[in-house]
Write an enzyme that holds these catalytic residues in place. Structure first.
Site, short mmCIF file in Angstrom:
data_model
loop_
_atom_site.label_atom_id
_atom_site.label_comp_id
_atom_site.label_asym_id
_atom_site.label_seq_id
_atom_site.Cartn_x
_atom_site.Cartn_y
_atom_site.Cartn_z
CE1 TYR A 1 -3.39 0.30 2.00
CE2 TYR A 1 -1.50 -1.02 1.33
CZ TYR A 1 -2.09 0.21 1.53
OH TYR A 1 -1.38 1.35 1.27
CG HIS A 31 -3.63 -1.73 -1.61
ND1 HIS A 31 -3.90 -0.39 -1.37
CD2 HIS A 31 -2.34 -1.78 -2.03
CE1 HIS A 31 -2.82 0.33 -1.66
NE2 HIS A 31 -1.87 -0.50 -2.06
NE ARG A 65 -3.15 9.81 2.63
CZ ARG A 65 -1.95 9.24 2.56
NH1 ARG A 65 -1.01 9.77 1.78
NH2 ARG A 65 -1.67 8.14 3.24
CB CYS A 88 0.92 -1.72 -5.91
SG CYS A 88 0.93 -1.53 -4.11
CG ASN A 90 -2.53 3.95 -4.61
OD1 ASN A 90 -2.60 2.86 -5.14
ND2 ASN A 90 -1.61 4.25 -3.70
#
Length: 427
Positions: free
Chosen positions: A246, A201, A91, A166, A145
């Site tokens: 987002y 998102h 990540r 989500c 995700n």
């Protein structure tokens, strides 16, 4: 009922169990199976979950762990997936590499989000294909995700049942609690209602009502202020809708790149530090309570949304939920196969989108949604096929990348940084 958690070593697992305990009268889970590939984390989490459940009077719940995927999935009614391929180490690379080129570095969108999808989709496809064999009637409840891309890959290339979720779908309810004092549990859950449409998102929230009446302008702005540290409330006023947090990366791009560059550590680095603290608490044999530090982890509402789905399907209880599902005309300017995130009616028959109208999306955002979905569909194909060409096409299509010179520099660096997790690319 048999419920399995794939990626049970995740710090989120106890929140699912907590929600199961709250619903023990309506959701009779007899067996909870914890599966992970990290044996150390799995052992820690199994011990903690047993202590946590026992303390709350759930001695009749059989909790066991396994490292065998078929054992975990066989006969499962519901399989909650919450994996992170490559962990937070990868990540951090997703966050840092794009920033070198002046691009958004984030775990679910842009070039970094694409690499998370590339690592994740083959693993989730494997889970789905095992489900086809050993539990064809069971449901995958996906929280891995990027959930929109994962759900699209599974629905396009397998026959497994999957619902992509989500916690953003209940954000407006959370904002109403914070801004207006209206709760979002129990009897209050449906007091705040809204239309919710877009992509994961990349959502737009309109027609907001409280107890059936439209919100006033002041109430609308009070809700927008709750999202204000991400998206400027005045932008919400201009668009006439609330948005996913987002959207900050698309409408405040330069400011967000600058902010990310100036941070002392990325979100991934922060989470790595936080999880060391959280897992130390989980590993304490005398501890049977969720560690306080878990509240800093993010992802609030995740367990509630997942168990709402379980309840709707298991008890055939008509429930409105925001779910990632194939479009099938819900947003007319997108392909039918495209997975969208939208209000659905959920019950034992599955999920059915409630809306079929692009009018719920501000017209100036149609092109943005189409461009991002174009990227998503190309990225799914690149992940499945191991195609460098389609990887480049996807980045060229993405509004946050799209420059050829950047794509040619990014691709080899991203592939090399993820080499051990991308066998489909045949290095």
């Amino acid at each position: 009922m048999k419920l399995t958690i794939v990626g049970a070593g995740s710090s989120y697992t106890p929140e699912l169990i907590e929600e199961m305990i709250l619903r023990r009268d309506t959701l009779p889970v007899k067996e909870l199976v914890l599966y992970d590939i990290n044996e150390k984390r799995l052992d820690i989490m199994t011990g903690f979950c047993r202590r946590f459940a026992d303390k709350r009077g759930m001695q009749g719940l059989k909790i066991r762990s396994t490292l065998d995927l078929d054992d975990a999935l066989e006969g499962a009614d519901f399989v909650d997936t919450q994996i992170r391929v490559g962990g937070n180490v990868q990540r951090v690379r997703d966050e840092k590499i794009p920033l070198k080129y002046g691009l958004i570095g984030q775990e679910t969108t842009g070039a970094g989000g694409m690499m998370k999808a590339f690592r994740t989709i083959p693993v989730m496809m494997n889970v789905a294909r095992h489900m086809e064999k050993v539990s064809p009637d069971g449901w995958i409840i996906n929280y891995t995700n990027p959930t929109g891309l994962v759900t699209e890959a599974v629905t396009r290339y397998t026959r497994a049942n999957i619902a992509g979720f989500c916690s953003g779908g209940i954000f407006p309810k959370m904002w109403a609690k914070q801004a207006l004092g209206i709760g979002y549990t129990g009897k209050d859950y449906n007091r705040v209602q809204y239309d919710y449409i877009g992509l994961n998102h990349m959502n737009f929230i309109s027609n907001i009502t409280i107890d059936g009446r439209p919100v006033t302008e002041d109430e609308f702005m009070a809700l927008a202020e709750q999202n204000g540290h991400d998206v400027d409330p005045e932008l919400s006023r201009l668009l006439g809708v609330l948005t996913s947090p987002y959207l900050q990366y698309y409408y405040h791009t330069a400011a967000r790149v600058e902010k990310l560059r100036n941070q002392k550590q990325t979100r991934g680095e922060y989470v790595q530090e936080l999880e060391r603290e959280v897992y130390a608490a989980y590993a304490d044999p005398l501890n049977a309570d969720k560690p306080a530090a878990l509240a800093k982890r993010g992802g609030g509402g995740y367990s509630e949304v997942a168990m709402n789905f379980v309840n709707a399907v298991y008890n055939n209880d008509d429930t409105e939920q925001v779910v990632n599902v194939p479009n099938k005309g819900a947003i007319p300017f997108l392909p039918d196969s495209a997975v969208v995130e939208i209000n659905c009616l959920v019950n034992r028959r599955g999920m059915m989108p409630i809306h079929k109208s692009q009018d719920l999306i501000p017209p100036m955002c149609w092109g943005l949604i189409a461009a991002v979905k174009n990227y998503e569909q190309l990225a799914v194909e690149a992940a499945v096929e191991g195609s460098v060409t389609k990887m480049k096409w996807a980045l060229l299509a993405h509004p946050l990348v799209h420059e050829y010179e950047l794509v040619e520099q990014l691709v080899p660096e991203l592939l090399e940084a993820n080499r051990e997790f991308l066998p489909q690319f045949h290095f």
